[in-house]
Enzyme design. Structure first.
Site, PDB file in Angstrom:
ATOM      1  N   GLU A  34       0.872  -1.165   0.000  1.00 51.03           N
ATOM      2  CA  GLU A  34       0.000   0.000   0.000  1.00 51.03           C
ATOM      3  C   GLU A  34       0.916   1.224   0.000  1.00 51.03           C
ATOM      4  O   GLU A  34       1.812   1.319   0.848  1.00 51.03           O
ATOM      5  CB  GLU A  34      -0.883   0.010   1.258  1.00 51.03           C
ATOM      6  CG  GLU A  34      -1.813   1.199   1.231  1.00 51.03           C
ATOM      7  CD  GLU A  34      -2.753   1.293   2.426  1.00 51.03           C
ATOM      8  OE1 GLU A  34      -2.718   0.422   3.308  1.00 51.03           O
ATOM      9  OE2 GLU A  34      -3.523   2.271   2.451  1.00 51.03           O
ATOM     10  N   ARG A 260       5.110 -12.949   9.770  1.00 49.93           N
ATOM     11  CA  ARG A 260       5.790 -11.712   9.401  1.00 49.93           C
ATOM     12  C   ARG A 260       7.135 -11.622  10.108  1.00 49.93           C
ATOM     13  O   ARG A 260       7.370 -12.281  11.121  1.00 49.93           O
ATOM     14  CB  ARG A 260       4.929 -10.498   9.715  1.00 49.93           C
ATOM     15  CG  ARG A 260       4.605 -10.308  11.178  1.00 49.93           C
ATOM     16  CD  ARG A 260       3.549  -9.224  11.395  1.00 49.93           C
ATOM     17  NE  ARG A 260       4.091  -7.898  11.179  1.00 49.93           N
ATOM     18  CZ  ARG A 260       3.600  -7.040  10.282  1.00 49.93           C
ATOM     19  NH1 ARG A 260       2.577  -7.369   9.522  1.00 49.93           N
ATOM     20  NH2 ARG A 260       4.118  -5.848  10.160  1.00 49.93           N
ATOM     21  N   LYS A 270       4.577   0.633   9.271  1.00 48.39           N
ATOM     22  CA  LYS A 270       4.657   1.905   8.547  1.00 48.39           C
ATOM     23  C   LYS A 270       4.014   3.034   9.337  1.00 48.39           C
ATOM     24  O   LYS A 270       4.493   4.157   9.320  1.00 48.39           O
ATOM     25  CB  LYS A 270       3.949   1.773   7.191  1.00 48.39           C
ATOM     26  CG  LYS A 270       4.846   1.222   6.112  1.00 48.39           C
ATOM     27  CD  LYS A 270       4.112   1.201   4.783  1.00 48.39           C
ATOM     28  CE  LYS A 270       3.066   0.130   4.762  1.00 48.39           C
ATOM     29  NZ  LYS A 270       2.433  -0.054   3.461  1.00 48.39           N
TER      30      LYS A 270
HETATM   31  P1  ATP Z   1       2.617  -2.098   7.863  1.00 43.56           P
HETATM   32  O1  ATP Z   1       1.934  -2.743   9.029  1.00 43.56           O
HETATM   33  O2  ATP Z   1       4.042  -1.812   8.095  1.00 43.56           O
HETATM   34  O3  ATP Z   1       1.877  -0.926   7.300  1.00 43.56           O
HETATM   35  P2  ATP Z   1       1.395  -3.572   5.847  1.00 43.56           P
HETATM   36  O4  ATP Z   1       1.174  -5.032   5.865  1.00 43.56           O
HETATM   37  O5  ATP Z   1       0.210  -2.731   6.110  1.00 43.56           O
HETATM   38  O6  ATP Z   1       2.603  -3.229   6.782  1.00 43.56           O
HETATM   39  P3  ATP Z   1       1.584  -3.400   3.043  1.00 43.56           P
HETATM   40  O7  ATP Z   1       2.100  -2.311   2.216  1.00 43.56           O
HETATM   41  O8  ATP Z   1       0.141  -3.703   2.975  1.00 43.56           O
HETATM   42  O9  ATP Z   1       2.017  -3.071   4.520  1.00 43.56           O
HETATM   43  O10 ATP Z   1       2.419  -4.726   2.832  1.00 43.56           O
HETATM   44  C1  ATP Z   1       2.747  -5.257   1.579  1.00 43.56           C
HETATM   45  C2  ATP Z   1       3.088  -6.713   1.766  1.00 43.56           C
HETATM   46  O11 ATP Z   1       4.204  -6.843   2.658  1.00 43.56           O
HETATM   47  C3  ATP Z   1       1.948  -7.491   2.366  1.00 43.56           C
HETATM   48  O12 ATP Z   1       1.792  -8.702   1.642  1.00 43.56           O
HETATM   49  C4  ATP Z   1       2.377  -7.755   3.777  1.00 43.56           C
HETATM   50  O13 ATP Z   1       1.861  -8.979   4.238  1.00 43.56           O
HETATM   51  C5  ATP Z   1       3.903  -7.781   3.670  1.00 43.56           C
HETATM   52  N1  ATP Z   1       4.529  -7.383   4.925  1.00 43.56           N
HETATM   53  C6  ATP Z   1       4.330  -6.241   5.605  1.00 43.56           C
HETATM   54  N2  ATP Z   1       5.025  -6.232   6.757  1.00 43.56           N
HETATM   55  C7  ATP Z   1       5.709  -7.410   6.799  1.00 43.56           C
HETATM   56  C8  ATP Z   1       6.600  -8.019   7.741  1.00 43.56           C
HETATM   57  N3  ATP Z   1       6.944  -7.401   8.860  1.00 43.56           N
HETATM   58  N4  ATP Z   1       7.108  -9.231   7.446  1.00 43.56           N
HETATM   59  C9  ATP Z   1       6.767  -9.851   6.298  1.00 43.56           C
HETATM   60  N5  ATP Z   1       5.932  -9.348   5.384  1.00 43.56           N
HETATM   61  C10 ATP Z   1       5.394  -8.142   5.618  1.00 43.56           C
HETATM   62 MG    MG Z   2      -1.539  -3.190   4.696  1.00 42.97          MG
END
Ligand code: ATP
Ligand code: MG
Length: 553
Positions: A34, A260, A270
């Site tokens: 995102e 994760r 983020k």
């Molecule tokens: P954040 O909580 O940091 O905002 P998010 O999951 O909302 O992370 P996205 O941009 O939606 O952020 O993530 C893109 C991809 O990266 C998704 O498939 C998510 O599952 C993966 N991802 C995000 N954080 C991690 C992590 N700490 N370890 C492994 N994969 C991750």
């Molecule tokens: Mg997300």
């Protein structure tokens, strides 16, 4: 096919089975960020997994922006993410994709659901909706709008889309089961009204699909075979499958979840990283203390070290916390092999040789002691050099074993140059050491010490006349607590006040004047460094990491 030299993780086992059964012929994965912030080290695990699987199975990996929430997303974030994925060493199949490109198709599917009697426009506000939803132990209650005629829902949805309805006044909900054990299936909201402008579609839309209504269908449009995400989405899987089953989608992707990456002494969210940026706790998303890919890059961590680290991580169905020292091990390991050697004196003290008056003497030393192919570099020498104040002592009682550096009346070797002897200290009016008078031992460059002379050790130095003035940023971990955001604790309370120490007036060897950002150096005896790119007029080096782990207890 997967190489047999490494044990397969559970996702590889699933892919192997799908290929054997014929369900999958070409593997298609995707990385779906995102654009509401910069990528962090946690994302690297997902990137390496998704792109890595595609490489391993000769398949494809897509880069698709999950841009369904205009309030938090921006083009700046899109650009930064694209750059980071490229830097990490991956290339996506075809064009960059955007959820927003599929908005028209998703809207059609929403209409399709309404026409089938499987979605309705609801006028409960968010508090009411919460009350109707029930709890983990109690079923929910049907919304009073649940049975409104399809034609009416279609009409209202058009109005919502046209911007005629206020935000929050209506939603479109899937009609599934208000008594489902899985709360995600209790008539989830699939479209919300938002009057904000979107960074790609502008004012065109006033309604935006939910993550759940968008993700599976996007996967289906793109022919994604294995939609790999993190464990927190496990409870969303039944809903993902419900949409795939109930809509005329062109393919049937499946979702799989893995644990994760959580890393101690930092945060991988983020939202929280954005807070650090917005509150000015760091200089920006690419502050070298940030666990963002752009911060790590600026700090001097190589993409290869990150890939190696990610390859070492278990892909499992459980979450865990990985020790920062494991990451640091891969950073050091890579830099030890690949960083160019150089000398830089952080706390300079001037040494004048009383018995030396040649001019223009230069020594050739290897760029890397174990890697001849990297060639050599030239060290100019002169009558005056800088050594580090910590490498000198006037205490002649210090044992040779304890202090392998320069002591008045004793010998030390200058790395790649002469053996020298400290003779005398010159002080300024404040009694500070202004200069050390010393002598060189002739004919000792590249040669053993003569009989009777035993240097205490080898120290680094820089020719005073040729030295490049520079600033060095010494970075340490951003948090002083292993789990800064655990439980109720506020991560902002655990910032390490010593995470940055700026040292001005350092003296670097001449060749470092033309160092470029992105090149990695080992400053001998000091650690690993990389030139900062922020201000190209000044020479600033960022310490990537020390030579040894100082956090070990
Ligand atoms: P954040 O909580 O940091 O905002 P998010 O999951 O909302 O992370 P996205 O941009 O939606 O952020 O993530 C893109 C991809 O990266 C998704 O498939 C998510 O599952 C993966 N991802 C995000 N954080 C991690 C992590 N700490 N370890 C492994 N994969 C991750
Ligand atoms: Mg997300």
């Amino acid at each position: 096919m997967a190489p047999t030299d490494q044990p397969n993780n559970f996702i590889q086992q699933i892919i192997d089975a799908d290929m054997q059964s014929g369900r999958t012929s070409t593997l298609v994965t995707r990385f779906p960020p995102e654009p509401n912030g910069y990528l962090h080290i946690g994302h690297a695990k997902s990137i390496c997994l998704n792109f890595g699987l595609a490489q391993q199975y000769n398949g494809h990996c897509h880069l698709r922006f999950d841009d369904t929430n205009p309030d938090k997303e921006s083009d700046e974030f899109v650009q930064a993410i694209v750059e980071d994925v490229k830097w990490l060493g991956f290339d996506w199949h075809g064009d960059i994709r955007y959820a927003s490109d599929y908005f028209p198709r998703l809207f059609q599917w929403a209409c399709e659901l309404i026409d089938q009697g499987k979605a309705y426009v609801c006028e409960l506000d968010s508090d009411q909706m919460r009350a109707y939803r029930g709890t983990l132990t109690e079923p929910g209650e049907n919304s009073p709008y649940r049975d409104r005629p399809s034609a009416e829902s279609r009409e209202l949805l058009e109005k919502m889309k046209a911007g005629d309805i206020a935000e929050g006044a209506m939603t479109l909900r899937a009609k599934i089961d208000m008594a489902a054990a899985n709360i995600n299936l209790r008539d989830p909201v699939i479209y919300r009204i938002k009057h904000s402008a979107h960074h790609r579609t502008g004012e065109q839309w006033h309604i935006y699909p939910s993550y759940d209504f968008a993700h599976g269908q996007e996967d289906a449009i793109e022919g994604v075979t294995h939609s790999i995400c993190t464990l927190e989405f496990a409870a969303n899987r039944p809903l993902y499958e419900w949409f795939v089953e109930n809509l005329s989608v062109p393919s049937e992707p499946r979702q799989y979840e893995f644990g994760r990456l959580n890393l101690n002494y930092t945060i991988t969210s983020k939202r929280k990283l954005k807070q650090l940026v917005d509150l000015g706790c760091v200089v920006g998303w690419d502050d070298p203390r940030m666990p963002t890919l752009s911060g790590l890059r600026r700090r001097g961590v190589s993409a290869r070290a990150i890939r190696n680290f990610c390859a070492s991580l278990a892909v499992a169905k459980t979450d865990g916390v990985v020790d920062m020292s494991q990451f640091e091990h891969f950073i050091r390991d890579d830099l030890n092999t690949n960083a160019r050697r150089a000398m830089c004196v952080l706390k300079p003290v001037l040494v004048t040789f009383t018995n030396y008056d040649s001019e223009g003497e230069r020594f050739n030393v290897p760029v890397h002691p174990q890697r001849q192919e990297l060639g050599s570099r030239t060290l100019p020498f002169g009558r005056q050099v800088y050594i580090d104040a910590n490498d000198f002592s006037e205490d002649t009682s210090l044992s040779r074993k304890k202090f392998k550096r320069l002591v008045i009346g004793d010998y030390v070797r200058l790395r790649g140059a002469y053996i020298i002897r400290a003779e005398q200290v010159v002080r300024d009016s404040n009694n500070n050491i202004q200069e050390i008078k010393a002598s060189i031992v002739p004919n000792t460059v590249g040669a053993d010490a003569p009989e009777g002379i035993k240097p205490r050790g080898v120290i680094h130095w820089v020719s005073a006349q040729d030295a490049v003035d520079c600033t060095v940023n010494l970075y340490d971990r951003l948090f002083k607590q292993a789990e800064p955001d655990a439980g109720d604790s506020n991560f902002l309370d655990h910032l390490n006040p010593e995470s940055l120490q700026v040292i001005q007036g350092c003296k670097a060897e001449a060749s470092l004047g033309s160092a470029v950002a992105g090149e990695h150096y080992q400053f001998e005896r000091e650690g690993y460094f990389s030139r900062d790119y922020a201000d190209s007029d000044k020479v600033v080096f960022n310490r990537t990491i020390g030579l040894r782990d100082n956090w070990k207890s």
